[in-house]
Design an enzyme around this catalytic site. Sequence first.
Site, PDB file in Angstrom:
ATOM      1  N   ASN A  97       0.857  -1.181   0.000  1.00  0.00           N
ATOM      2  CA  ASN A  97       0.000   0.000   0.000  1.00  0.00           C
ATOM      3  C   ASN A  97       0.905   1.247   0.000  1.00  0.00           C
ATOM      4  OD1 ASN A  97      -1.440   2.277   1.048  1.00  0.00           O
ATOM      5  ND2 ASN A  97      -3.071   0.904   1.702  1.00  0.00           N
ATOM      6  N   HIS A 154       0.998   6.198   1.863  1.00  0.00           N
ATOM      7  CA  HIS A 154       1.751   7.148   2.680  1.00  0.00           C
ATOM      8  C   HIS A 154       2.956   7.755   1.967  1.00  0.00           C
ATOM      9  CE1 HIS A 154      -1.106   6.789   5.732  1.00  0.00           C
ATOM     10  NE2 HIS A 154      -0.909   5.493   5.901  1.00  0.00           N
ATOM     11  N   HIS A 175      -5.692   3.579  -1.326  1.00  0.00           N
ATOM     12  CA  HIS A 175      -7.021   3.898  -0.791  1.00  0.00           C
ATOM     13  C   HIS A 175      -7.354   5.314  -1.238  1.00  0.00           C
ATOM     14  CE1 HIS A 175      -9.764   4.148   3.056  1.00  0.00           C
ATOM     15  NE2 HIS A 175     -10.383   4.533   1.961  1.00  0.00           N
ATOM     16  N   ARG A 190      -9.491   8.181  -0.830  1.00  0.00           N
ATOM     17  CA  ARG A 190     -10.461   8.668   0.162  1.00  0.00           C
ATOM     18  C   ARG A 190     -11.242   9.856  -0.386  1.00  0.00           C
ATOM     19  NH1 ARG A 190     -10.315   7.661   5.541  1.00  0.00           N
ATOM     20  NH2 ARG A 190      -8.869   6.059   6.232  1.00  0.00           N
ATOM     21  N   ARG A 236      -6.822  12.821   1.010  1.00  0.00           N
ATOM     22  CA  ARG A 236      -5.718  13.267   1.876  1.00  0.00           C
ATOM     23  C   ARG A 236      -4.373  12.704   1.441  1.00  0.00           C
ATOM     24  NH1 ARG A 236      -7.141   9.995   7.367  1.00  0.00           N
ATOM     25  NH2 ARG A 236      -9.167  10.905   6.973  1.00  0.00           N
ATOM     26  N   GLU A 261      -8.812   0.530  -2.755  1.00  0.00           N
ATOM     27  CA  GLU A 261      -9.739   0.568  -1.617  1.00  0.00           C
ATOM     28  C   GLU A 261     -10.601   1.817  -1.740  1.00  0.00           C
ATOM     29  OE1 GLU A 261      -7.408   0.690   1.931  1.00  0.00           O
ATOM     30  OE2 GLU A 261      -6.441  -1.212   1.527  1.00  0.00           O
ATOM     31  N   THR A 312      -8.350   3.542   8.486  1.00  0.00           N
ATOM     32  CA  THR A 312      -9.564   2.727   8.523  1.00  0.00           C
ATOM     33  C   THR A 312      -9.694   2.093   9.904  1.00  0.00           C
ATOM     34  OG1 THR A 312      -9.034   2.199   6.232  1.00  0.00           O
ATOM     35  CG2 THR A 312     -10.847   0.973   7.235  1.00  0.00           C
ATOM     36  N   GLU A 326     -11.037  -9.277   2.853  1.00  0.00           N
ATOM     37  CA  GLU A 326      -9.796  -9.000   3.569  1.00  0.00           C
ATOM     38  C   GLU A 326     -10.108  -8.960   5.059  1.00  0.00           C
ATOM     39  OE1 GLU A 326      -7.796  -5.437   2.327  1.00  0.00           O
ATOM     40  OE2 GLU A 326      -6.438  -5.460   4.043  1.00  0.00           O
ATOM     41  N   HIS A 332      -3.765  -4.736   7.792  1.00  0.00           N
ATOM     42  CA  HIS A 332      -3.881  -3.602   8.692  1.00  0.00           C
ATOM     43  C   HIS A 332      -2.984  -3.786   9.902  1.00  0.00           C
ATOM     44  CE1 HIS A 332      -5.309   0.037  10.547  1.00  0.00           C
ATOM     45  NE2 HIS A 332      -5.841   0.328   9.380  1.00  0.00           N
TER      46      HIS A 332
END
Length: 245
Positions: A12, A15, A48, A50, A54, A75, A106, A159, A198
């Site tokens: 992922n 970030h 992801h 959003r 962000r 996601e 999340t 998941e 996660h």
Amino acid sequence: MTGARDTTLCVNVDHVATLREARRAVYPQPLEAARLAEEAGAAGITIHLRADRRHVQESDLERLRDAVTGKLNLEISTEDEMVGIACRHRPDQVSLVPERPEEVTTEGGLDVIRHEARILRAAERLRREGIAVSVFVDPDRRQIERLAALSRDLVSGFEINTDAYTRRAVGSETGELAAVARAASDGAAAGLAVYAGHGLTVGNVRSVARLPEVEELNIGHSIVSRAVLVGMAQAVQEMLAAIGS
Ligand code: PXP
């Protein structure tokens, strides 16, 4: 990634975009991180998108769709707007997640019992575009039962949220790990592909990776965090060379 069996890794890269957005800069690019992750052995890339944008933006999704050679997993919430974006860019898979604007990350699985109608509506649209659909769920027996009752033509995988497991110290997580293991075996018995993620780190990933039903792990924060540190020496050396010292 090679786990006890052939557990694969989707990295992922959200970030990486968080760092970029912190300065509204043009770097670092999730695209470049994705290339490096795939070169290093990742089977796929996860982002992801959003509602508040962000970290990754729709333009990142567009670029990643062109560049990712393995699986691209997107996601999103079940909101119509997000499902529409997914249908436009056609990632290989969409993972439906809950989303609260105030959350830092999340916070839990999508409640399949409460939101079944929304999940099905999103899944129908996504499947029409040939996109595989997965749902992020807590390792809760009633959730897995409800998920198992959905049509495999609409939802092909799920998941497991490993958050509760990863919040326990290694050695004291037996109950949480048992819940993840049970969710994995119940889901697989129902014909669902099983993924997990996660909060996973190099310190806690092994027990989840060895669960025989878990095909794929989604890991972001710990990898990006580590990448910042292991790359620091080179980044400083490059800057010193540019300064001329
Ligand atoms: N899976 C889902 C559904 C997520 O929302 C996230 C966080 O974006 C992850 C996995 C990855 O979690 P982490 O960044 O803690 O590795």
